[in-house]
Design an enzyme around this catalytic site. Sequence first.
Site, short mmCIF file in Angstrom:
data_model
loop_
_atom_site.label_atom_id
_atom_site.label_comp_id
_atom_site.label_asym_id
_atom_site.label_seq_id
_atom_site.Cartn_x
_atom_site.Cartn_y
_atom_site.Cartn_z
N GLY A 12 68.76 -2.09 87.27
CA GLY A 12 69.08 -3.36 87.92
C GLY A 12 68.96 -3.39 89.42
N MET A 91 62.99 -5.35 79.30
CA MET A 91 62.01 -4.55 78.57
C MET A 91 61.67 -5.07 77.18
SD MET A 91 61.18 -2.43 80.82
CE MET A 91 60.22 -1.20 79.95
N ILE A 93 59.84 -7.97 74.87
CA ILE A 93 58.82 -9.03 74.97
C ILE A 93 59.47 -10.38 74.66
CG2 ILE A 93 56.72 -9.91 73.81
CD1 ILE A 93 56.01 -7.52 75.42
N LEU A 94 59.11 -11.39 75.44
CA LEU A 94 59.62 -12.74 75.16
C LEU A 94 58.74 -13.41 74.11
CD1 LEU A 94 60.54 -14.30 78.63
CD2 LEU A 94 61.97 -12.98 77.06
N ASN A 108 58.86 -13.45 86.60
CA ASN A 108 58.85 -12.00 86.36
C ASN A 108 58.39 -11.29 87.63
OD1 ASN A 108 58.87 -9.55 84.77
ND2 ASN A 108 56.63 -9.65 84.79
N HIS A 110 56.28 -7.95 88.66
CA HIS A 110 55.42 -6.89 88.12
C HIS A 110 55.07 -5.93 89.27
CE1 HIS A 110 52.62 -4.95 85.45
NE2 HIS A 110 51.74 -4.94 86.45
C1 GRF Z 1 60.77 -2.63 88.18
O1 GRF Z 1 59.82 -1.68 88.51
C2 GRF Z 1 60.11 -3.92 87.84
O2 GRF Z 1 58.94 -4.14 88.54
C3 GRF Z 1 59.79 -3.73 86.39
O3 GRF Z 1 60.89 -3.01 85.87
C4 GRF Z 1 61.51 -2.28 86.91
C5 GRF Z 1 62.96 -2.66 86.92
O4 GRF Z 1 63.76 -1.86 87.69
N1 GRF Z 1 59.50 -4.99 85.77
P1 GRF Z 1 65.27 -2.28 88.00
O5 GRF Z 1 66.02 -2.32 86.66
O6 GRF Z 1 65.27 -3.63 88.66
O7 GRF Z 1 65.82 -1.22 88.89
#
Ligand code: GRF
Length: 208
Positions: A12, A91, A93-94, A108, A110
């Site tokens: 997070g 993590m 999928i929607l 999102n 990425h």
């Molecule tokens: C990040 O690298 C983000 O880009 C990806 O998942 C990771 C999440 O990390 N989608 P965190 O839980 O916010 O530390």
Amino acid sequence: MKNIVVLVSGGGTNLQALIDAQNRGEITGGKITCVVSSNPDAYALTRAQNNGIATEVIRRKDYDAFEKYDAALTELLKSKNADLIVLAGFMTILGSQVIRAFENRIINIHPALIPSFCGEGFYGLRVHEAALEKGVKVTGATAHFVNEICDGGPIILQKAVAVQNGDTPEVLQKRVMEQAEWQILPKAVALFCEDKIKVTGNTTEITE
Ligand code: GRF
């Protein structure tokens, strides 16, 4: 004031960047009202609780069919009156129900410059491994709306990050987070909450 619901699965740190931006007064048009985790043990839930934000857990494995999970998540988000949903390391999928119910209202983050190193299978450290294998000199992060194409929705903001000699996937991941993700995700959320993102087809225009 828009209701922001953040979906998480892990540590997070992107959620923390959103909370910090909110506490600095940088998200004027919205408020994080709920954090939803796919994982009951996610440290992101502790971050939410430490900041007085309501939490929910919804696990894919508690539903025997994906459609039922998709419907339950859609109902949960509607029950929270979500105006904006932020995927901050979510993590799971929607499904199409939730994506259609919240068209151009799901953001999102990425960890690459889309359309590089994105799509099916490009998540977590794998993204940075692929960037290093290819030998790119610049990578970065992208904040985008979510549609039914994996990492294919309208791009809101991007920020470039330099690759350095000797980078490992872990070192590059950390630099991309610090220099790009934690900056552009709160910025994209703030822009959305101020109605400053105009979407036309698969492109956006920021009206600052
Ligand atoms: C990040 O690298 C983000 O880009 C990806 O998942 C990771 C999440 O990390 N989608 P965190 O839980 O916010 O530390």
